[in-house]
Design a protein around this motif. Structure first.
Motif, short mmCIF file in Angstrom:
data_model
loop_
_atom_site.label_atom_id
_atom_site.label_comp_id
_atom_site.label_asym_id
_atom_site.label_seq_id
_atom_site.Cartn_x
_atom_site.Cartn_y
_atom_site.Cartn_z
N THR A 191 0.70 -1.71 -0.02
CA THR A 191 -0.02 0.01 0.20
C THR A 191 1.07 1.32 0.14
O THR A 191 0.95 2.46 -0.98
CB THR A 191 -0.77 0.31 2.13
OG1 THR A 191 -1.84 -1.22 1.15
CG2 THR A 191 -1.86 1.52 1.04
N ASP A 195 0.84 4.67 -2.47
CA ASP A 195 0.68 5.51 -2.05
C ASP A 195 1.51 6.70 -2.85
O ASP A 195 1.17 7.45 -3.65
CB ASP A 195 0.48 5.34 -0.91
CG ASP A 195 -1.28 5.27 -0.05
OD1 ASP A 195 -1.80 4.63 -1.01
OD2 ASP A 195 -0.75 5.01 1.09
N ILE A 212 -7.57 14.80 -5.38
CA ILE A 212 -6.31 13.40 -3.80
C ILE A 212 -6.07 12.52 -3.29
O ILE A 212 -6.87 11.89 -4.32
CB ILE A 212 -6.51 14.79 -2.30
CG1 ILE A 212 -7.92 13.86 -1.95
CG2 ILE A 212 -7.16 16.31 -2.51
CD1 ILE A 212 -8.81 14.70 -0.30
N PRO A 213 -4.76 11.89 -2.96
CA PRO A 213 -4.48 10.22 -3.12
C PRO A 213 -5.80 9.82 -2.95
O PRO A 213 -6.09 8.73 -3.29
CB PRO A 213 -4.05 10.10 -1.58
CG PRO A 213 -2.53 12.10 -2.53
CD PRO A 213 -3.69 12.34 -2.75
N GLU A 214 -6.37 10.89 -1.33
CA GLU A 214 -7.35 9.81 -0.66
C GLU A 214 -9.08 9.52 -1.93
O GLU A 214 -10.03 8.73 -1.38
CB GLU A 214 -8.31 10.66 0.22
CG GLU A 214 -7.29 10.55 1.46
CD GLU A 214 -6.06 11.40 1.61
OE1 GLU A 214 -5.06 11.37 1.79
OE2 GLU A 214 -5.70 12.39 0.41
N ASP A 215 -8.61 10.55 -3.20
CA ASP A 215 -10.28 10.05 -4.19
C ASP A 215 -9.31 8.63 -5.31
O ASP A 215 -10.50 7.90 -5.38
CB ASP A 215 -9.69 11.40 -5.16
CG ASP A 215 -10.45 12.40 -4.29
OD1 ASP A 215 -11.36 12.47 -3.41
OD2 ASP A 215 -10.56 13.48 -4.69
N THR A 217 -8.76 4.88 -4.91
CA THR A 217 -9.28 3.49 -4.35
C THR A 217 -8.55 2.04 -4.90
O THR A 217 -7.80 2.29 -6.04
CB THR A 217 -10.45 2.91 -4.56
OG1 THR A 217 -11.27 3.79 -3.65
CG2 THR A 217 -10.81 1.25 -3.41
#
Length: 275
Positions: A191, A195, A212-215, A217
């Protein structure tokens, strides 16, 4: 969006595509170019004694074409029709370039290809060779979907195709869910590695994309194809978007014939973007 190409073989599959193209054309005030590819032998068109036979087939096709396009759902939409004698479906890209098309919408029967004129791997040929996005429709559908997934490897080589996909999905008003399919074995990445790869990718995007990275999955599965299908089912997506690397298959972890497999096996509409 100004111009949509729709290959027509008079089957229910090409009509499914035509209906979707009509919905998109009406929404974006675009025109449709309906293309029928006869595939007559050169003998029918060149040999003098077959000239009348060739002309007969052309006139018959034009008449059938006009009848096929006489649909209520096309009312008010500009539709140009063209009959080509192409026998190689990669030549459909020439039609798209000629008309400066933004999208090709084509019907597909599934793993066996499109029936009648669209036989064998013709859908796959168009997907591999088209320089414009190709939307493949399997079933009759009301194209009012609002949620898509787009699978990508998030490497710098994929920046341009990523931008193409985001532009089209935004143009169509479709919410895009971004996903990275993580595979076991030699392709596996931690991961943390993924990332970092995603961060390196996003810093090269214009801030206007607001991603953003959190967008994105990270979804683990045993194959790219199953990962895409399972994630699409999980979030109840209505359309699948994938990049394609032409004759070399999809880029990086999209290897071999995975793009054709996804197009053939998906029950959802699939849109491909050429790298």
């Amino acid at each position: 969006m100004k111009t949509i190409i729709v290959p027509i073989d008079f089957s229910k599959y090409s009509e499914n595509a035509l209906k979707v193209a009509a919905q998109l054309a009406r929404k974006k005030q675009a025109k449709i170019v309906a293309v029928h590819m006869m595939g007559l032998s050169d003998a029918n068109l060149i040999k003098e004694d077959n000239t009348m036979e060739g002309l007969f087939f052309i006139k018959l096709t034009q008449k059938r074409f006009e009848e096929f396009l006489n649909k209520d759902y096309l009312e008010g939409i500009i539709v140009h029709q063209t009959v080509k004698n192409y026998k190689i479906f990669s030549e459909l890209d020439d039609v798209a370039k000629e008309h400066k098309a933004d999208l090709i919408v084509m019907g597909s029967h599934g793993s066996s290809g499109i029936q009648e004129v669209f036989v064998g791997s013709n859908t796959e040929k168009v997907v591999r060779t088209a320089s414009v996005p190709v939307l493949v429709i399997k079933n009759e559908t009301d194209f009012t979907m609002t949620k898509a997934i787009f699978a990508c490897d998030y490497k710098l080589e994929s920046l341009d195709v990523f931008k193409k996909a985001m532009h089209l999905f935004n143009l169509l008003g479709i919410e895009t869910n971004l996903v990275y399919i993580n595979l076991p074995g030699e392709n596996y990445k931690s991961t943390q590695q993924i990332d970092q790869q995603i961060v390196d990718f996003l810093v090269h995007l214009d801030l206007a994309y607001k991603i953003i990275p959190e967008d994105i999955t990270i979804y683990g599965d045993y194959s790219v194809e199953q990962g895409i299908f399972n994630y699409a089912k999980k979030i109840k997506a209505g359309i699948i978007g994938i990049p394609t690397h032409g004759r070399r298959g999809l880029a990086h972890f999209f290897s071999g014939s995975i793009s054709e497999d996804i197009v053939n096996h998906s029950e959802l509409p699939v849109i491909t973007f050429k790298m």
